[in-house]
Scaffold this active site. Structure first.
Site, PDB file in Angstrom:
ATOM      1  N   GLU A   1      39.267   4.699  -6.324  1.00 44.93           N
ATOM      2  CA  GLU A   1      37.870   4.706  -5.873  1.00 44.93           C
ATOM      3  C   GLU A   1      37.670   5.716  -4.736  1.00 44.93           C
ATOM      4  OE1 GLU A   1      36.457   0.126  -6.910  1.00 44.93           O
ATOM      5  OE2 GLU A   1      37.232   0.564  -4.922  1.00 44.93           O
TER       6      GLU A   1
ATOM      7  N   CYS B   1      35.483  -6.744   3.307  1.00 42.38           N
ATOM      8  CA  CYS B   1      34.461  -6.350   2.328  1.00 42.38           C
ATOM      9  C   CYS B   1      33.282  -5.653   2.997  1.00 42.38           C
ATOM     10  CB  CYS B   1      33.992  -7.593   1.579  1.00 42.38           C
ATOM     11  SG  CYS B   1      32.577  -7.280   0.537  1.00 42.38           S
TER      12      CYS B   1
ATOM     13  N   CYS C   1      34.324  -3.288  -0.009  1.00 39.12           N
ATOM     14  CA  CYS C   1      33.339  -3.130  -1.091  1.00 39.12           C
ATOM     15  C   CYS C   1      32.047  -2.448  -0.666  1.00 39.12           C
ATOM     16  CB  CYS C   1      32.954  -4.486  -1.679  1.00 39.12           C
ATOM     17  SG  CYS C   1      34.165  -5.773  -1.475  1.00 39.12           S
TER      18      CYS C   1
ATOM     19  N   LYS D   1      32.460   1.283   0.369  1.00 43.73           N
ATOM     20  CA  LYS D   1      32.990   1.938  -0.843  1.00 43.73           C
ATOM     21  C   LYS D   1      31.886   2.181  -1.868  1.00 43.73           C
ATOM     22  CE  LYS D   1      33.960  -0.725  -3.999  1.00 43.73           C
ATOM     23  NZ  LYS D   1      35.180  -1.375  -4.423  1.00 43.73           N
TER      24      LYS D   1
ATOM     25  N   GLU E   1      24.137  -2.194 -25.258  1.00 44.65           N
ATOM     26  CA  GLU E   1      23.871  -2.646 -26.638  1.00 44.65           C
ATOM     27  C   GLU E   1      25.023  -2.274 -27.570  1.00 44.65           C
ATOM     28  OE1 GLU E   1      20.876  -0.897 -29.312  1.00 44.65           O
ATOM     29  OE2 GLU E   1      21.001   0.931 -28.127  1.00 44.65           O
TER      30      GLU E   1
ATOM     31  N   HIS F   1      17.627  -1.580 -26.834  1.00 43.55           N
ATOM     32  CA  HIS F   1      17.758  -0.174 -27.214  1.00 43.55           C
ATOM     33  C   HIS F   1      16.910   0.706 -26.315  1.00 43.55           C
ATOM     34  CE1 HIS F   1      18.969   2.910 -29.956  1.00 43.55           C
ATOM     35  NE2 HIS F   1      17.730   3.292 -30.186  1.00 43.55           N
TER      36      HIS F   1
ATOM     37  N   TYR G   1      43.155   0.292  -7.389  1.00 47.07           N
ATOM     38  CA  TYR G   1      41.727   0.600  -7.492  1.00 47.07           C
ATOM     39  C   TYR G   1      41.219   1.203  -6.182  1.00 47.07           C
ATOM     40  CZ  TYR G   1      40.278  -3.677  -5.018  1.00 47.07           C
ATOM     41  OH  TYR G   1      40.072  -4.649  -4.067  1.00 47.07           O
TER      42      TYR G   1
END
Length: 490
Positions: free
Chosen positions: A200, A54, A59, A62, A470, A465, A196
């Site tokens: 990615e 990682c 991660c 990346k 939302e 908002h 993935y």
């Protein structure tokens, strides 16, 4: 038992996310702990420091390179928002890579300091099992020593697979172990695979203005919701990544120019094709790092198919006092946060009188493709498989992030899907979101879904908002109704 009988109360093999978390937690209980971490360099010769996949080749680099690509998009948008940007805009790979690599080195150092602070012994040695309480440790030079421990935790994770049946794959290809440590731009790149990791990498390579193609044998993002997976790849195609669907590479050859000639077969038509690339990146899955552990001799059972270590709910292997956590354990999600949590909980059960087990249900995750995809809970396919089509209700919406409007960016793949039980208050089984900041959006909703939230509760939630998130609390159109799920107005 007490450490008196053994050299250590706990020896952890593997200094990645899970191993480090487990060892530090155990040390908090005043136990004597050692971590063995040893990085075999990749076939291309790339190696790195303490911290595991990682931190070094996963991660962290990346997400930083994904951020570099997002900034490129932001520069394009900025002009519509009134910023004057001198053109041409160019990207320098070395500047990005050096900054990312410097940050990773700072993390390697940080991990060493943390272990020292927590009084965990860090050994840059390669560990293998001798029995349920004994570990053989080998140095770079081949010098061997033996450590004994009350408990042993295997946390060696996985490494990228190479399709060695394809001539030239190992000699001329690279993997995710190498891409983040390249000193210069990969140039025209072919990414083979549709995991993935594949998407990615192809996404950020395209995003920084480099030619990238993806070769897909079957389906994209296996294990994820397939409707969403296709939206992710549709967006990538519109964004400039090329796709070779239903194709399989047959060989890689090096030309006199130093470039790579890749031959492949179209699986539908059987036709052969070829093209020239600067870099071929294999992203065809990961294999557990078990080869050097001596598992069979000690009697630690593995899954024949996956090669991973079979564990029970409390992470125990078939041999008493030997445990396995993280990507090496069979049937566990290959994710850093699950390994960290499993490691901490294991240490608490071993040394802190806890009985709490790791709960692998409803683990949220995000794919950092150019259009991010966050999900938690079941895919629509899995929900149908478990409950039957008539028992589930799917609420969905295509929406346009406000930020996309002035920039006139295409939002046709920005989509939200909530999979619920059809009866009663309609408990939420799965939630899927494609759009900007998907990880930040999904993290909050993951708590609700873990707590058993229902659709009824969701729609009484007041939205913030104007945000993309939302749109989730405004979901009202079901797939069953056949109505157009495109959000109009504000």
């Amino acid at each position: 038992f007490c450490a008196g009988k053994y050299d250590y109360d706990l020896v952890v093999i593997g200094g990645g996310s899970g191993g480090l978390a487990c060892s530090k937690e155990a040390a908090q209980f005043g136990k004597k702990v050692a971590v063995l971490d040893y990085v075999e360099s990749s076939p291309k010769g790339t190696k790195w420091g303490l911290g595991g996949t990682c931190v070094n080749v996963g991660c962290i680099p990346k997400k930083l390179m994904h951020q570099a690509a997002l900034l490129g998009g932001a520069i394009k948008d900025a002009q519509r928002y009134g910023w004057t940007i001198p053109s041409p805009i160019t990207h320098d790979w070395l500047t990005m890579a050096s900054a990312v690599q410097d940050y990773i080195r700072s993390l390697n150092w940080g991990h060493r300091v943390q272990l020292q602070d927590k009084k965990v012994k860090y050994l840059n040695l390669k560990g293998s099992l001798m029995d349920g309480h004994t570990v053989r440790a080998e140095s770079k030079t081949g010098k061997e020593s033996v450590l004994t421990a009350g408990n042993i935790v295997i946390a060696t994770g996985g490494r990228p697979k190479y399709p060695t049946h394809i001539p030239g794959s190992l000699e001329y290809g690279i993997s995710s172990d190498d891409i983040f440590w390249l000193k210069e731009s990969p140039g025209k790149t072919l990414v083979v695979g549709a995991s993935y990791v594949a998407l990615e990498c192809a996404g950020f390579i395209t995003g920084i203005g480099v030619d990238a193609s993806v070769m897909v044998r079957s389906i994209p993002l296996r294990g994820f919701d397939q409707q969403i997976a296709c939206l992710v790849t549709d967006y990538m195609e519109s964004y400039g990544t090329k796709f070779h669907w239903k194709c399989s590479p047959s060989k890689v050859e090096k030309l006199e120019t130093g470039r790579l000639l890749v031959s492949w077969t179209d699986l539908d038509s059987g036709k052969e094709d070829q093209d020239i690339f600067d870099t071929v990146l294999w992203a065809v899955g990961r294999a557990p790092e078990t080869r050097a552990l001596n598992l069979e001799k000690v009697g630690v059972k593995t899954n024949r198919e996956t090669g991973k270590i079979i564990v029970s709910a409390d992470e125990a292997t078939s041999v008493p006092h030997i445990y396995a956590i993280g990507d090496i354990a069979d049937g566990r999600p290959e994710l850093t946060p699950t390994a960290i949590q499993a490691g901490k909980l294991l240490a608490r059960r071993l040394f802190g009188k806890s009985t709490e087990l790791m709960d692998y249900d409803c683990v949220p995750t995000t794919v950092f493709t150019p259009l991010e995809y966050g999900s938690v809970g079941l895919s629509e396919e899995e929900a149908v498989r478990r409950h039957g089509e008539d028992s589930i209700e799917v609420f969905h919406a295509f929406y346009k992030p406000l930020e996309f409007t002035v920039a006139e960016r295409d939002a046709s793949q920005c989509y939200i899907k909530m999979v619920c039980l059809r009866e009663g208050a309609q408990r939420i089984l799965g939630f899927h979101f494609t759009g900007p900041n998907a990880g930040e959006v999904i993290q909050g909703f993951a708590l609700a879904i873990k707590c058993g939230a229902t659709y009824t509760q969701l729609i009484t939630t007041v939205g913030i908002h104007p945000t993309s998130a939302e749109e989730i609390v405004k979901l009202h159109i079901t797939k069953r109704s056949g109505l157009d799920p495109t959000v109009t107005g504000c």
